[in-house]
Design an enzyme around this catalytic site. Structure first.
Site, PDB file in Angstrom:
ATOM      1  N   GLU A  73       0.837  -1.199   0.000  1.00 12.93           N
ATOM      2  CA  GLU A  73       0.000   0.000   0.000  1.00 12.93           C
ATOM      3  C   GLU A  73       0.871   1.248   0.000  1.00 12.93           C
ATOM      4  OE1 GLU A  73      -2.296  -0.282   3.628  1.00 12.93           O
ATOM      5  OE2 GLU A  73      -2.868  -2.349   3.183  1.00 12.93           O
TER       6      GLU A  73
ATOM      7  N   LYS B  79       2.248   4.541   1.587  1.00 14.02           N
ATOM      8  CA  LYS B  79       2.311   5.010   2.970  1.00 14.02           C
ATOM      9  C   LYS B  79       1.913   6.482   2.971  1.00 14.02           C
ATOM     10  CE  LYS B  79       5.006   4.824   7.182  1.00 14.02           C
ATOM     11  NZ  LYS B  79       5.009   6.194   7.630  1.00 14.02           N
TER      12      LYS B  79
ATOM     13  N   ASP C 169       1.011  10.204   4.126  1.00 13.15           N
ATOM     14  CA  ASP C 169       1.621  11.104   5.096  1.00 13.15           C
ATOM     15  C   ASP C 169       0.531  11.959   5.726  1.00 13.15           C
ATOM     16  OD1 ASP C 169       3.570  12.191   6.549  1.00 13.15           O
ATOM     17  OD2 ASP C 169       4.415  13.431   4.951  1.00 13.15           O
TER      18      ASP C 169
ATOM     19  N   TYR D 104      -6.937   1.299   6.498  1.00  7.67           N
ATOM     20  CA  TYR D 104      -5.935   0.298   6.125  1.00  7.67           C
ATOM     21  C   TYR D 104      -5.648  -0.774   7.157  1.00  7.67           C
ATOM     22  CZ  TYR D 104      -3.077   3.785   8.591  1.00  7.67           C
ATOM     23  OH  TYR D 104      -2.591   4.674   9.495  1.00  7.67           O
TER      24      TYR D 104
ATOM     25  N   LYS E 291      10.837   3.257   2.737  1.00  3.24           N
ATOM     26  CA  LYS E 291      10.889   4.730   2.672  1.00  3.24           C
ATOM     27  C   LYS E 291      11.376   5.208   1.306  1.00  3.24           C
ATOM     28  CE  LYS E 291      10.305   6.667   6.674  1.00  3.24           C
ATOM     29  NZ  LYS E 291       9.129   7.467   6.967  1.00  3.24           N
TER      30      LYS E 291
ATOM     31  N   CYS F  18       7.259  50.475  -1.696  1.00  4.82           N
ATOM     32  CA  CYS F  18       6.744  49.440  -2.586  1.00  4.82           C
ATOM     33  C   CYS F  18       7.637  49.332  -3.825  1.00  4.82           C
ATOM     34  CB  CYS F  18       5.318  49.793  -2.996  1.00  4.82           C
ATOM     35  SG  CYS F  18       4.661  48.710  -4.264  1.00  4.82           S
TER      36      CYS F  18
ATOM     37  N   CYS G 166       5.432  50.846  -6.907  1.00  3.12           N
ATOM     38  CA  CYS G 166       4.924  52.213  -7.039  1.00  3.12           C
ATOM     39  C   CYS G 166       5.642  53.198  -6.118  1.00  3.12           C
ATOM     40  CB  CYS G 166       3.418  52.248  -6.775  1.00  3.12           C
ATOM     41  SG  CYS G 166       2.996  51.952  -5.054  1.00  3.12           S
TER      42      CYS G 166
ATOM     43  N   CYS H 241       1.739  47.532   0.985  1.00  5.54           N
ATOM     44  CA  CYS H 241       1.803  48.792   0.254  1.00  5.54           C
ATOM     45  C   CYS H 241       0.465  49.493   0.477  1.00  5.54           C
ATOM     46  CB  CYS H 241       2.015  48.503  -1.228  1.00  5.54           C
ATOM     47  SG  CYS H 241       1.675  49.913  -2.270  1.00  5.54           S
TER      48      CYS H 241
ATOM     49  N   CYS I  11      -1.888  51.258  -6.588  1.00 10.95           N
ATOM     50  CA  CYS I  11      -0.594  50.659  -6.955  1.00 10.95           C
ATOM     51  C   CYS I  11      -0.847  49.684  -8.117  1.00 10.95           C
ATOM     52  CB  CYS I  11      -0.028  49.907  -5.748  1.00 10.95           C
ATOM     53  SG  CYS I  11       1.292  48.766  -6.138  1.00 10.95           S
TER      54      CYS I  11
HETATM   55  S1  IVH Z   1      -0.373  -0.037   8.737  1.00 11.68           S
HETATM   56  C1  IVH Z   1       1.153  -1.753  12.781  1.00 11.68           C
HETATM   57  N1  IVH Z   1      -0.698   1.128   6.443  1.00 11.68           N
HETATM   58  O1  IVH Z   1       2.415   4.820   9.158  1.00 11.68           O
HETATM   59  C2  IVH Z   1       1.236  -0.612  11.878  1.00 11.68           C
HETATM   60  N2  IVH Z   1       0.189   2.417   8.207  1.00 11.68           N
HETATM   61  O2  IVH Z   1       4.769   4.005  10.864  1.00 11.68           O
HETATM   62  C3  IVH Z   1      -0.052  -0.357  11.245  1.00 11.68           C
HETATM   63  N3  IVH Z   1       0.615   4.745   7.622  1.00 11.68           N
HETATM   64  O3  IVH Z   1       1.014   5.041  12.356  1.00 11.68           O
HETATM   65  C4  IVH Z   1       0.025   0.665  10.261  1.00 11.68           C
HETATM   66  N4  IVH Z   1      -0.074   4.618   5.557  1.00 11.68           N
HETATM   67  O4  IVH Z   1       0.055   6.512  10.501  1.00 11.68           O
HETATM   68  C5  IVH Z   1      -0.275   1.274   7.701  1.00 11.68           C
HETATM   69  N5  IVH Z   1      -1.105   2.015   4.354  1.00 11.68           N
HETATM   70  C6  IVH Z   1      -0.674   2.165   5.605  1.00 11.68           C
HETATM   71  C7  IVH Z   1      -0.204   3.399   6.099  1.00 11.68           C
HETATM   72  C8  IVH Z   1       0.234   3.477   7.416  1.00 11.68           C
HETATM   73  C9  IVH Z   1       0.421   5.416   6.504  1.00 11.68           C
HETATM   74  C10 IVH Z   1       1.182   5.362   8.855  1.00 11.68           C
HETATM   75  C11 IVH Z   1       0.329   5.214  10.065  1.00 11.68           C
HETATM   76  C12 IVH Z   1       1.189   4.517  11.085  1.00 11.68           C
HETATM   77  C13 IVH Z   1       2.556   4.774  10.561  1.00 11.68           C
HETATM   78  C14 IVH Z   1       3.445   3.643  10.963  1.00 11.68           C
END
Ligand code: IVH
Length: 666
Positions: free
Chosen positions: A112, A114, A116, A226, A314, A408, A411, A426, A431
């Site tokens: 999946e 990840k 943010d 998720y 990562k 400014c 002007c 300004c 202007c």
């Molecule tokens: S599974 C046991 N799936 O990443 C861990 N986490 O570092 C269960 N996160 O706290 C998390 N996308 O905030 C999972 N597709 C994803 C995710 C995800 C983002 C974040 C989540 C978690 C952190 C773990």
């Protein structure tokens, strides 16, 4: 059809549209149509408060602000994930699993993106959303139920069309803000003179941690689910099965998720995702590779902070270093003067960056940014580039501290920075830079939407004095346009017809287009509703009336009143109407029987709350004030009405009992 049936039908229709939009990504109606249905439901519920249910789509907003958040303990800790920095570490993860499981075997993974954002837990009992919390320290999180309810993508009741609801479902997911929504949100913040958010993550976090869920409701939050917490009443063999069930229940699941055979495929998924991360509509910082089979997960177990069966792959940070060649000042629509660094162009995450905003003098001082400096640049949430820090070791010996000028750059007029503000402005309303920005805003997509009037044309129009304010656009002739540089007759004709086409518009587009400070697109829509699209009344309004509108505070009220107190603004607007602008009338389903009437509620009411009373009055064109005055038309008095009632009697204001009031609206 009975009202109850009508209400039930509307609710299920609205829920179906939510499901199509957020889960199937296949909407069949426009936002405006959705809002119309929601208003219809709201007005039926206003008159039948006894038929309101907790999971009605109208119940997403409206809870009173909290004093603080309560705590919620997670039945299963919300763990974090171990990281893999490259493909070798992903291979090492796989090897660890094989060693634990004792024999070489093909492992089915599920991968999946990840996200943010912020991890949250949602709890459903017998299909009803009962509470939701933040991750907190993993064991205990904050109770953010009211805020989560405002997120339209979160079902208030699980759908049971294809799969019945389990007795208990704890589901975890990530709340986030899409990149396009983030840009809009920051634009709105800027327009309202509020601080902009550094990145979508911060914006999502700040929005979820509001004590007033009314504010959260205005933020464009999304969610993907998720992971399972405790589930009672049904079992799953695999994560993919669980995700499929989530979708059936109406919980949004990321469509990018894939089942993969073996670690090689998972590594390919990871690197493909990294190469197209910038084309996704939301921010991600890696991939999550999980074992799909729950029995295998069970065998592998968890460590103290993270499960053994999953890992976060990562991505490389989208940062680069480059040199600041110059710092220039740019003037915005409201006269705000912003320092911008001109960079030696550098590619960051696939996009060439050559300008970066330094925001204001305080920011420059804090980071000690100078012309000639080598700086670390990052695309904050891949959206806006920003300076992370100066690399002081690389600073040439002849640099000097950068100080913004007091005049400014466009002007030469004085620039003024109030003591308690970070923004310098300004002060010259004519202007040329400000005029150009105002026109750019006026013609923009969500305002008057005049195609073909771009930056270059506006520059010429302002420099040649053909346009000094927005009404002048409607005075332009074909001859004037044809004489401009790079303007063939055909495009001049197209431009004139685009300008003419914009004349028939709506209240909110026009009011947004005027660029009144603190009045962005959203507030313009709120005003449209409240003034039922009547611009004449809006132009003569006062602070008291404005402050009574939900979502309009004293600052917004004051800027609006100031705007209309300036004769130049009134003249420009009146000229626009003389030149042919007309505003579509706003359809209103509820009869406006209280138009122009002011109500005051006092004492304790039985069948409705005072807030509901206020909404009933406003939906019918009236207004509800906090205290009685000579301007009050009716007092609605409940039990134990005190001083307000006495005052009303003294002033000779008609007093209604609660049931007389309810009779009026029947
Ligand atoms: S599974 C046991 N799936 O990443 C861990 N986490 O570092 C269960 N996160 O706290 C998390 N996308 O905030 C999972 N597709 C994803 C995710 C995800 C983002 C974040 C989540 C978690 C952190 C773990």
């Amino acid at each position: 059809m009975s009202t109850r049936t009508k209400i039930d039908d509307l609710r299920s229709e609205l829920n179906d549209h939510n499901y199509r939009y957020y889960v199937l990504d296949d909407p069949v109606i426009s936002d405006a149509e959705y809002d119309r249905l929601l208003r219809e439901l709201q007005s039926l519920e206003d008159t039948h408060p006894e038929l309101i249910t907790d999971d009605s789509p109208t119940q997403r907003v409206g809870a009173l602000p909290l004093e603080g958040f309560g705590n919620i303990e997670h039945r299963i800790p919300m763990q974090s994930l171990a990281n893999a920095m490259d493909s070798d570490e992903l291979l090492a993860f796989h090897d660890r699993l094989i060693r634990r499981l004792g024999k070489e075997q093909a492992i089915e993974y599920i991968a999946e993106p990840k996200l943010d954002g912020l991890a949250v837990e949602l709890v459903y009992e017998n299909g009803q959303f009962v509470n939701g919390s933040t991750r907190g320290d993993g064991t205990t999180g904050e109770d953010i139920t009211q805020n989560l309810k405002t997120i339209r993508a979160i079902p208030l009741a699980l759908r049971v069309e294809t799969q019945s609801a389990p007795a208990l479902l704890e589901v975890r997911g990530e709340v986030f803000i899409r990149k396009d929504d983030f840009k809009k949100l920051n634009k709105q913040q800027e327009e309202n003179d509020k601080p902009v958010f550094a990145n979508p993550r911060n914006a999502a976090a700040g929005s979820l941690r509001q004590l007033d869920s009314g504010i959260t409701a205005t933020r464009p939050l999304s969610i993907f689910c998720y992971q399972a917490g405790v589930v009672e009443g049904t079992t799953f063999e695999t994560h993919s099965e669980f995700l499929a069930a989530l979708q059936n229940w109406g919980c949004p699941v990321n469509p990018e998720i894939k089942i993969l055979n073996g670690i090689e495929e998972a590594i390919t998924f990871h690197s493909n995702l990294e190469s197209h991360r910038n084309s996704l509509p939301y921010e991600i910082d890696g991939s999550v590779i999980k074992v799909n089979n729950y029995a295998l997960r069970e065998k592998l177990g968890v460590r103290s902070r993270s499960p053994r069966w999953a890992i976060a792959g990562k991505f490389k940070a989208q940062q680069e270093t480059t040199v600041i060649e110059d710092i220039v000042l740019s003037v915005g629509r409201t006269g705000a003067v912003t320092p911008v660094a001109k960079l030696q162009p550098v590619k960051v995450g696939g996009v060439v960056v050559s300008n970066v905003t330094l925001h204001n003098q305080d920011e420059i001082d804090r980071k000690d940014i100078r012309v000639g400096d080598t700086v670390l640049i990052q695309r904050a949430g891949d959206v806006i580039p920003q300076v992370v820090k100066v690399i002081k070791e690389k600073r040439p010996s002849d640099t000097s501290h950068f100080k913004m000028t007091n005049t400014c750059p466009e002007c030469n007029h004085d620039v003024y920075r109030p003591e308690d503000e970070v923004v310098a402005r300004c002060q010259n309303l004519s202007c040329p830079a400000q005029v150009k920005r105002r026109i750019e805003h006026f013609v923009s997509k969500n305002a008057m939407d005049i195609d073909g009037v771009g930056e270059k044309l506006i520059d010429q129009l302002v420099e040649k004095n053909l346009v000094k304010s927005v009404d002048d656009l409607y005075r332009l002739t074909l001859d004037q346009l044809s004489e401009l540089e790079r303007m063939a007759e055909k495009s001049a004709k197209n431009t004139i017809s685009a300008i003419n086409n914009s004349k028939s518009t709506t209240f909110h587009r026009f009011v947004h287009a005027l660029g009144i400070r603190n009045v962005g697109e959203h507030v313009a829509k709120v005003l449209e509703k409240s003034f039922t699209g009547n611009i004449e009344i809006f132009m003569k309004t006062n602070a008291e009336v404005l402050e009574d509108i939900d979502e309009v505070g004293p600052i917004v009220a004051e800027t609006i009143v100031k705007f209309w107190a300036d004769e130049t603004n009134v003249n420009i607007v009146n000229n626009c109407f003389k030149l042919g602008i007309s505003l579509e009338s706003v359809k209103n389903e509820t009869e406006q029987i209280f138009m122009g009437k002011t109500f005051v509620f006092t004492g304790s009411l039985e069948s409705i709350t005072r807030k509901e009373g206020k909404e009933i009055v406003e939906a019918r064109g009236g207004r509800a004030a906090g205290s009685a005055s000579a301007k009050t038309d009716y007092i609605v008095a409940g039990e134990n009405a005190g001083s307000k009632l006495k005052k009303a009697e003294k002033l000779g204001i008609p007093v209604l009992t609660e049931s007389e009031f309810m009779d009026l609206i029947k």
